[in-house]
Design a protein around this motif. Structure first.
Motif, PDB file in Angstrom:
ATOM      1  N   VAL A  63      -8.397  12.268  -1.152  1.00  0.00           N
ATOM      2  CA  VAL A  63      -8.190  12.916  -2.511  1.00  0.00           C
ATOM      3  C   VAL A  63      -6.831  13.338  -2.613  1.00  0.00           C
ATOM      4  N   LEU A  64      -6.270  14.134  -1.231  1.00  0.00           N
ATOM      5  CA  LEU A  64      -5.172  14.663  -1.255  1.00  0.00           C
ATOM      6  C   LEU A  64      -4.049  13.817  -1.235  1.00  0.00           C
ATOM      7  N   ASP A  65      -4.018  12.715  -0.543  1.00  0.00           N
ATOM      8  CA  ASP A  65      -2.905  11.517  -0.712  1.00  0.00           C
ATOM      9  C   ASP A  65      -2.793  11.043  -2.198  1.00  0.00           C
ATOM     10  N   ALA A  66      -3.917  10.864  -2.915  1.00  0.00           N
ATOM     11  CA  ALA A  66      -3.629  10.400  -4.045  1.00  0.00           C
ATOM     12  C   ALA A  66      -3.133  11.408  -5.388  1.00  0.00           C
ATOM     13  N   MET A  67      -3.124  12.650  -4.729  1.00  0.00           N
ATOM     14  CA  MET A  67      -2.571  13.705  -5.757  1.00  0.00           C
ATOM     15  C   MET A  67      -1.143  14.002  -5.283  1.00  0.00           C
ATOM     16  N   SER A  68      -0.537  13.665  -4.262  1.00  0.00           N
ATOM     17  CA  SER A  68       0.800  13.826  -3.765  1.00  0.00           C
ATOM     18  C   SER A  68       1.712  13.104  -4.457  1.00  0.00           C
ATOM     19  N   GLU A  69       2.812  13.922  -4.905  1.00  0.00           N
ATOM     20  CA  GLU A  69       4.211  13.242  -5.698  1.00  0.00           C
ATOM     21  C   GLU A  69       4.698  12.226  -4.366  1.00  0.00           C
ATOM     22  N   PRO A  70       5.375  11.072  -4.668  1.00  0.00           N
ATOM     23  CA  PRO A  70       5.920  10.364  -3.829  1.00  0.00           C
ATOM     24  C   PRO A  70       7.129  11.113  -2.813  1.00  0.00           C
TER      25      PRO A  70
ATOM     26  N   ALA B 137     -16.229  12.507  -2.235  1.00  0.00           N
ATOM     27  CA  ALA B 137     -14.889  12.284  -2.455  1.00  0.00           C
ATOM     28  C   ALA B 137     -14.842  10.580  -2.923  1.00  0.00           C
ATOM     29  N   ALA B 138     -15.802   9.902  -2.241  1.00  0.00           N
ATOM     30  CA  ALA B 138     -15.646   8.530  -2.806  1.00  0.00           C
ATOM     31  C   ALA B 138     -15.962   8.177  -4.137  1.00  0.00           C
ATOM     32  N   TRP B 139     -17.101   9.027  -4.649  1.00  0.00           N
ATOM     33  CA  TRP B 139     -17.279   9.027  -6.128  1.00  0.00           C
ATOM     34  C   TRP B 139     -16.112   9.598  -6.900  1.00  0.00           C
ATOM     35  N   THR B 140     -15.390  10.670  -6.553  1.00  0.00           N
ATOM     36  CA  THR B 140     -14.389  11.351  -7.104  1.00  0.00           C
ATOM     37  C   THR B 140     -13.243  10.487  -7.351  1.00  0.00           C
ATOM     38  N   MET B 141     -13.171   9.522  -6.107  1.00  0.00           N
ATOM     39  CA  MET B 141     -11.993   8.710  -6.175  1.00  0.00           C
ATOM     40  C   MET B 141     -12.245   7.304  -6.532  1.00  0.00           C
ATOM     41  N   SER B 142     -13.433   6.916  -7.089  1.00  0.00           N
ATOM     42  CA  SER B 142     -13.757   5.634  -7.282  1.00  0.00           C
ATOM     43  C   SER B 142     -12.868   4.974  -8.281  1.00  0.00           C
ATOM     44  N   SER B 143     -12.036   5.472  -9.284  1.00  0.00           N
ATOM     45  CA  SER B 143     -11.103   4.850 -10.237  1.00  0.00           C
ATOM     46  C   SER B 143     -10.082   4.060  -9.264  1.00  0.00           C
ATOM     47  N   ASP B 144      -9.669   4.819  -8.387  1.00  0.00           N
ATOM     48  CA  ASP B 144      -8.598   3.994  -7.491  1.00  0.00           C
ATOM     49  C   ASP B 144      -9.353   3.028  -6.696  1.00  0.00           C
TER      50      ASP B 144
ATOM     51  N   ALA C  25     -10.993  -0.593  -6.889  1.00  0.00           N
ATOM     52  CA  ALA C  25     -10.046  -1.709  -6.859  1.00  0.00           C
ATOM     53  C   ALA C  25      -9.355  -1.781  -5.514  1.00  0.00           C
ATOM     54  N   THR C  26      -9.070  -0.731  -4.658  1.00  0.00           N
ATOM     55  CA  THR C  26      -8.792  -0.962  -3.236  1.00  0.00           C
ATOM     56  C   THR C  26     -10.047  -1.667  -2.394  1.00  0.00           C
ATOM     57  N   LEU C  27     -11.200  -1.342  -2.674  1.00  0.00           N
ATOM     58  CA  LEU C  27     -12.262  -2.163  -2.064  1.00  0.00           C
ATOM     59  C   LEU C  27     -12.267  -3.574  -2.417  1.00  0.00           C
ATOM     60  N   VAL C  28     -11.581  -4.079  -3.443  1.00  0.00           N
ATOM     61  CA  VAL C  28     -11.756  -5.486  -3.833  1.00  0.00           C
ATOM     62  C   VAL C  28     -10.483  -6.156  -3.093  1.00  0.00           C
ATOM     63  N   ASP C  29      -9.304  -5.479  -3.277  1.00  0.00           N
ATOM     64  CA  ASP C  29      -7.870  -6.294  -2.603  1.00  0.00           C
ATOM     65  C   ASP C  29      -7.307  -5.534  -1.414  1.00  0.00           C
ATOM     66  N   GLY C  30      -8.097  -4.323  -1.011  1.00  0.00           N
ATOM     67  CA  GLY C  30      -7.563  -3.909   0.182  1.00  0.00           C
ATOM     68  C   GLY C  30      -6.040  -3.215   0.104  1.00  0.00           C
ATOM     69  N   VAL C  31      -5.466  -3.039  -0.983  1.00  0.00           N
ATOM     70  CA  VAL C  31      -4.252  -2.352  -1.409  1.00  0.00           C
ATOM     71  C   VAL C  31      -4.359  -0.901  -1.561  1.00  0.00           C
ATOM     72  N   THR C  32      -3.543   0.010  -0.993  1.00  0.00           N
ATOM     73  CA  THR C  32      -3.550   1.453  -1.268  1.00  0.00           C
ATOM     74  C   THR C  32      -2.499   1.598  -2.361  1.00  0.00           C
ATOM     75  N   PRO C  33      -2.877   2.274  -3.745  1.00  0.00           N
ATOM     76  CA  PRO C  33      -2.317   2.389  -4.766  1.00  0.00           C
ATOM     77  C   PRO C  33      -0.803   2.938  -4.461  1.00  0.00           C
ATOM     78  N   THR C  34       0.146   2.652  -5.075  1.00  0.00           N
ATOM     79  CA  THR C  34       1.366   3.014  -4.767  1.00  0.00           C
ATOM     80  C   THR C  34       1.355   4.491  -5.661  1.00  0.00           C
TER      81      THR C  34
END
Length: 407
Positions: free
Chosen positions: A154-161, A210-217, A220-229
């Protein structure tokens, strides 16, 4: 009005916020919740910001009140066998046993599901952990910051680049998400007990919340293994999705990703020419030129204060919200109209506001039943109901097994 859980007995052996929060919701619905605390009290007591009150007034431990209102407290040293035995005897007459003890401690004190089901075959045994009951980290302690925000991404997804440090997080957001999950799991388990006559085991983890909270991101990552940019403001996919600083330094938040909002928005902010600009002609073009468009939008929003934009956008029927301060939320007219902040009395009879459960049952009595208890306030009463009186109670007090003002 009937209380949905009236007549139900819950024994809680838990501290901090997540598991006690679930038990508080049950107390709000009429359950008799007996909170088992160590003799020194729940570590949550006094651990968060205390309200600033006039000098000379007794403090109000508002955060502790939030997660422990309407309960009875018994102070017991469960690391002594006589204390653990008292808790087992309480669980033998309960409908729900709820704890956040690690599995090894449950087994050590005879408070694991197998031990308690041997005493009470219809018991719902519910546990809140950091990382779940299995796997290599089942015995690892976990808290809101570490298991939910950290390990749960959750923390990583909330951080600005461009940030060099993660954002400062507010307490109990993961805890209270997990509390709702634990509350729902217990209700489902109680239904199964009614249907089958058999006791049930419920487990909820902060990592699972956390998994439920983060499920929108995460889905997709569970399918393609890619961390959202990390997107940030200048790389967002929709122009009218995000926050913008107004002339007074306040932020307004928009969520209008559908294309039909673009032309009315451009007119409202005084730039109808943007609709004819080929750089911003459609969603794809706007996404391709988002850094430049963001700069122009920031300049437009800097022309008026927040209240002016709010009034203008309401006239147009736009979907927006202010980035309110906590104090503004506490005085929010809509929140008050919806009854989000009911009043209860503290131990001296002084009234104060708290936060109600985030659900209602129409026609049912759901709400705070009263203040949080003092440490061990109900030790004598609860043990008397258990058949422990007189010299036996005095001996437990003298041996440091139980405590409390009434013991």
């Amino acid at each position: 009005m009937a209380a949905p859980l009236e007549g139900m007995r819950v024994v809680e052996v838990a501290n901090w916020m997540a598991a006690p929060g679930a038990a508080a919701l049950m107390a709000d619905m009429g359950a008799d919740v007996v909170k088992v605390e160590p003799l020194r009290g729940d570590a949550m007591r006094g651990a968060t910001r205390q309200p600033q009150l006039p000098e000379g007034q007794d403090p109000i431990d508002a955060a502790f009140e939030m997660d422990n209102r309407g309960k009875r407290s018994i102070a017991v040293a469960i690391n002594q066998e006589p204390g653990a035995d008292l808790v087992r005897r309480l669980a033998a007459g309960a409908d729900v046993f709820l704890c956040n003890l690690l599995p090894s401690r449950q087994t050590r004190f005879g408070l694991d599901a197998a031990s308690l089901h041997a005493l009470n075959p219809r018991l719902v045994h519910a546990t809140l952990t950091g990382y779940g009951p299995g796997g290599p980290d089942a015995a690892r302690p976990g808290y809101d910051l570490t298991a939910f925000f950290g390990r749960g991404a959750v923390l990583d997804a909330m951080s600005e680049p461009a940030n060099t440090a993660p954002p400062r997080l507010r307490p109990a957001q993961g805890d209270h998400t997990a509390a709702l999950a634990l509350f729902g799991g217990v209700l489902a388990a109680l239904r199964l007990v009614e249907a089958t006559g058999e006791g049930q085991v419920v487990d909820v983890s902060l990592l699972g919340a956390a998994a439920w909270t983060m499920s929108s991101d995460l889905s997709a990552t569970l399918v393609d293994g890619v961390t959202p940019t990390p997107q940030g403001r200048i790389a967002r996919p929709h122009a009218l999705h995000g926050g913008f600083r107004c002339a007074d330094g306040r932020w307004i938040l928009l969520f209008m990703p559908e294309p039909h909002w673009w032309a009315p928005f451009c007119e409202a902010v005084g730039h109808p020419e943007w609709t004819d600009d080929e750089r911003f002609a459609d969603r794809g073009a706007r996404a391709a030129h988002m850094p430049e468009l963001t700069r122009l939008m920031d300049e437009a929003f800097a022309a008026r204060p927040l209240k002016a934009w709010c009034a203008l956008f309401d006239e147009r029927g736009f979907i927006w919200g202010p980035a309110s301060t906590v104090a503004e939320f506490a005085d929010d007219e809509q929140a008050a109209a919806d009854g989000l902040f009911p009043e209860i009395d503290d131990a001296s009879g002084r009234r104060f506001r708290t936060v109600r459960a985030p659900l209602r049952v129409q026609g049912a009595d759901v709400g705070p039943r009263g203040r949080a208890p003092r440490v061990g306030e109900h030790t004598a009463a609860v043990l008397t109901d258990l058949g422990v009186t007189g010299d036996d109670l005095a001996a437990l007090v003298a041996d440091g097994v139980v405590g409390g003002p009434a013991a």
